[in-house]
Scaffold this active site. Structure first.
Site, PDB file in Angstrom:
ATOM      1  N   LYS A  88       0.813  -1.221   0.000  1.00 46.36           N
ATOM      2  CA  LYS A  88       0.000   0.000   0.000  1.00 46.36           C
ATOM      3  C   LYS A  88       0.847   1.273   0.000  1.00 46.36           C
ATOM      4  CE  LYS A  88      -4.114  -2.230   1.729  1.00 46.36           C
ATOM      5  NZ  LYS A  88      -3.682  -3.606   2.055  1.00 46.36           N
TER       6      LYS A  88
HETATM    7  C1  LIG Z   1      -4.333  -4.714   1.574  1.00 50.98           C
HETATM    8  C2  LIG Z   1      -3.545  -5.946   1.516  1.00 50.98           C
HETATM    9  C3  LIG Z   1      -3.958  -7.031   0.728  1.00 50.98           C
HETATM   10  C4  LIG Z   1      -5.264  -7.029  -0.047  1.00 50.98           C
HETATM   11  O1  LIG Z   1      -5.316  -6.051  -1.062  1.00 50.98           O
HETATM   12  P1  LIG Z   1      -6.749  -5.567  -1.590  1.00 50.98           P
HETATM   13  O2  LIG Z   1      -6.482  -4.458  -2.527  1.00 50.98           O
HETATM   14  O3  LIG Z   1      -7.511  -5.119  -0.373  1.00 50.98           O
HETATM   15  O4  LIG Z   1      -7.396  -6.727  -2.240  1.00 50.98           O
HETATM   16  C5  LIG Z   1      -3.147  -8.143   0.690  1.00 50.98           C
HETATM   17  N1  LIG Z   1      -2.001  -8.208   1.399  1.00 50.98           N
HETATM   18  C6  LIG Z   1      -1.587  -7.191   2.165  1.00 50.98           C
HETATM   19  C7  LIG Z   1      -0.327  -7.339   2.936  1.00 50.98           C
HETATM   20  C8  LIG Z   1      -2.327  -6.025   2.244  1.00 50.98           C
HETATM   21  O5  LIG Z   1      -1.900  -5.018   3.014  1.00 50.98           O
END
Ligand SMILES: *Cc1c(COP(=O)(O)O)cnc(C)c1O
Length: 500
Positions: free
Chosen positions: A113
């Site tokens: 993210k």
């Molecule tokens: C947010 C996240 C996900 C999932 O991603 P989405 O866009 O919500 O499907 C998977 N792994 C990690 C470590 C995350 O932080």
């Protein structure tokens, strides 16, 4: 290029307005009027280019009201050496002839993210000034773990913004929590919520839709905005690394230019994999997208059956960022797959709200199932994947990434498709030390008071180094300690803005 709502009842807006608003006025999500394509030879022309240049090439197709110079500036600042520990930004690590890992955890908070959330503040502020709006941006995020710290880091000390982050009390890892509650910038605000992620998310959505609160906030010269993955400005930076990874594999001789490959994405809110569906439609030769779920497998069930049914028990797992039963971004996929019919999408979303499920028609389901395969990993299989990957490749993966490994194994067993697959590695193993150690060794033999103490243990055992953002966490001071009940969330917002 203009953006409209998946529910069809909001006026069309520019990219910057879509990003500044976050969510459309009718409750729908913004979607571009048309998905652009790569021109013939365009992907090839990006071979050998720097990550930031590839980022500009991809993002400028969607963000026409920002200049390419501006975009280059954002990607250069957001992915700079003070934030990312490698100039590659998102390295592709080739483990074998038909397996590669796309490492998306080299940013400041060690999860994927960071890639969108280091860019979003730039897009929002520039977009807002373009709109002639000078109000203060108040970001509200609910987080299942990783969005919170990444958003807090991305927006900390960005003037003209306040950021408020809610996370489910006791349902994120100690290290994730520590990353959030030690964010000391004066414009950052953090509170734990008594409830799960979906509760917190629904409450944030209600606040966004509350006229009375919005009137107060506007009166104080502020505007509410979302940094959750429903924001269009988050999806665009997430498209870039699939293109970059493909080019790296071509350069490494693992793929010929134009040859297809599979991509595996550990999924929760469906933002990450949605970005991959867009680059596939643009012409990146992705054969199949593999949507990997943990035991909250509402998404992989939907992809298999066309029935989205959240009437099930919410389970807390060792991959907490995927503990989600309402995958908001799926609405965008539905809109495209059903043939762009906003009234149909609105009905499905109403069914989900009122009845807890919706069933899509067979035509829509077949469009989805053709492009995406869904599978899930049990907790045991997740641990097994961590262990096997460590033993076989001497490579550490976190539990979210491990869910991807398990899903790929099942995909290959069921389909016999052993083509080169890239697994998106969404977090550093060091962010989830207890479950990683529990998988590769006997954790009960190790005594520790806090998960932070396990970071050097994992370093020692694996012979690898923890990312610097995590290694320095133990020395940071806790500055946020609030715990709220759900009904107190609106009041907390007003308190932060000195309006209560
Ligand atoms: C947010 C996240 C996900 C999932 O991603 P989405 O866009 O919500 O499907 C998977 N792994 C990690 C470590 C995350 O932080």
């Amino acid at each position: 290029m203009l953006y409209h709502s998946t529910r069809g009842k909001s006026p069309q807006v520019s990219a910057s307005e879509a990003i500044v608003s976050g969510i459309a006025g009718d409750g729908g999500l913004f979607i571009p009027e048309k998905i652009p394509s790569f021109a013939a030879g365009e992907i090839e022309s990006l071979l050998g280019k720097d990550y930031r240049e590839i980022a500009v090439a991809v993002s400028s197709k969607f963000l026409e009201d920002y200049t390419k110079e501006e975009l280059l500036q954002y990607f250069t600042a957001g992915y700079g050496p003070d934030r990312f520990d490698t100039p590659e930004v998102a390295p592709t690590n080739i483990l074998s002839d038909n397996l590669a890992v796309l490492e998306l955890w080299h940013g400041p908070t060690c999860a994927f993210k960071d890639l969108p959330l280091q860019i979003l503040p730039h897009l929002m502020l520039a977009g807002q000034s373009r709109m002639g709006d000078h109000s203060k941006i108040v970001i509200m995020v609910s987080t299942s773990g990783d969005t919170g710290s990444a958003a807090l880091h991305g927006f900390s000390n960005v003037s003209g913004t306040e950021i408020i982050c809610f996370y489910p009390h006791g349902k994120v890892s100690q290290i994730q929590e520590r990353q959030m509650v030690t964010q000391g910038a004066p414009n950052t605000h953090v509170a734990a919520i008594e409830g799960n992620f979906d509760d917190a998310q629904s409450c944030v959505k209600r606040i966004f839709a509350d006229n009375e609160i919005n009137a107060k906030v506007h009166g104080a010269g502020c505007r509410l905005s979302a940094a959750n993955s429903i924001n269009w400005g988050r999806l665009v930076p997430q498209m870039v690394y699939f293109v970059d990874s493909y080019l790296k594999l071509v350069q490494a001789g693992k793929l010929k230019m134009g040859q297809t490959f599979n991509v595996v994405i550990p999924s929760g809110n469906f933002g990450h994999i949605l970005a991959a569906t867009y680059v596939k439609r643009m012409g990146l030769p992705i054969k199949r997208l593999i949507c990997a779920s943990n035991i909250n497998h509402v998404l992989s069930d939907f992809i298999q059956t066309g029935l989205y049914d959240r009437r099930r028990e919410f389970k807390t797992t060792i991959s907490p960022s995927m503990d989600i039963l309402i995958s908001s971004n799926l609405e965008r996929l539905l809109y495209d797959a059903c043939g762009e019919r906003p009234e149909v999408v609105s009905q499905w979303m109403a069914d989900l709200r009122q009845k807890g499920y919706y069933q899509v028609d067979p035509a829509t389901h077949s469009v989805i199932a053709k492009n995406i395969w869904g599978g899930f990993s049990t907790e045991e299989e997740t641990r097994e994947s961590i262990k096997k990957t460590f033993l076989k490749y001497h490579y550490l993966i976190d539990p979210h990434t491990a869910v991807g490994f398990s899903a790929l194994k099942k995909y290959r067993e069921q389909t016999g498709d052993n083509d080169l697959a890239v697994i998106a590695s969404t977090a550093s193993a060091y962010k989830f030390c207890p479950s990683v150690l529990d998988s590769i060794t006997d954790l009960s033999k190790i005594t520790y008071n806090s998960d932070l103490e396990l970071i050097p243990v994992l370093e020692e055992l694996s012979g690898t180094q923890a990312p610097r953002g995590l290694a320095t966490l133990a020395a940071k001071k806790v500055v946020h300690q609030r715990v709220l009940n759900l009904p107190e969330m609106p009041e907390y917002l007003l308190e932060v803005l000195n309006l209560s």
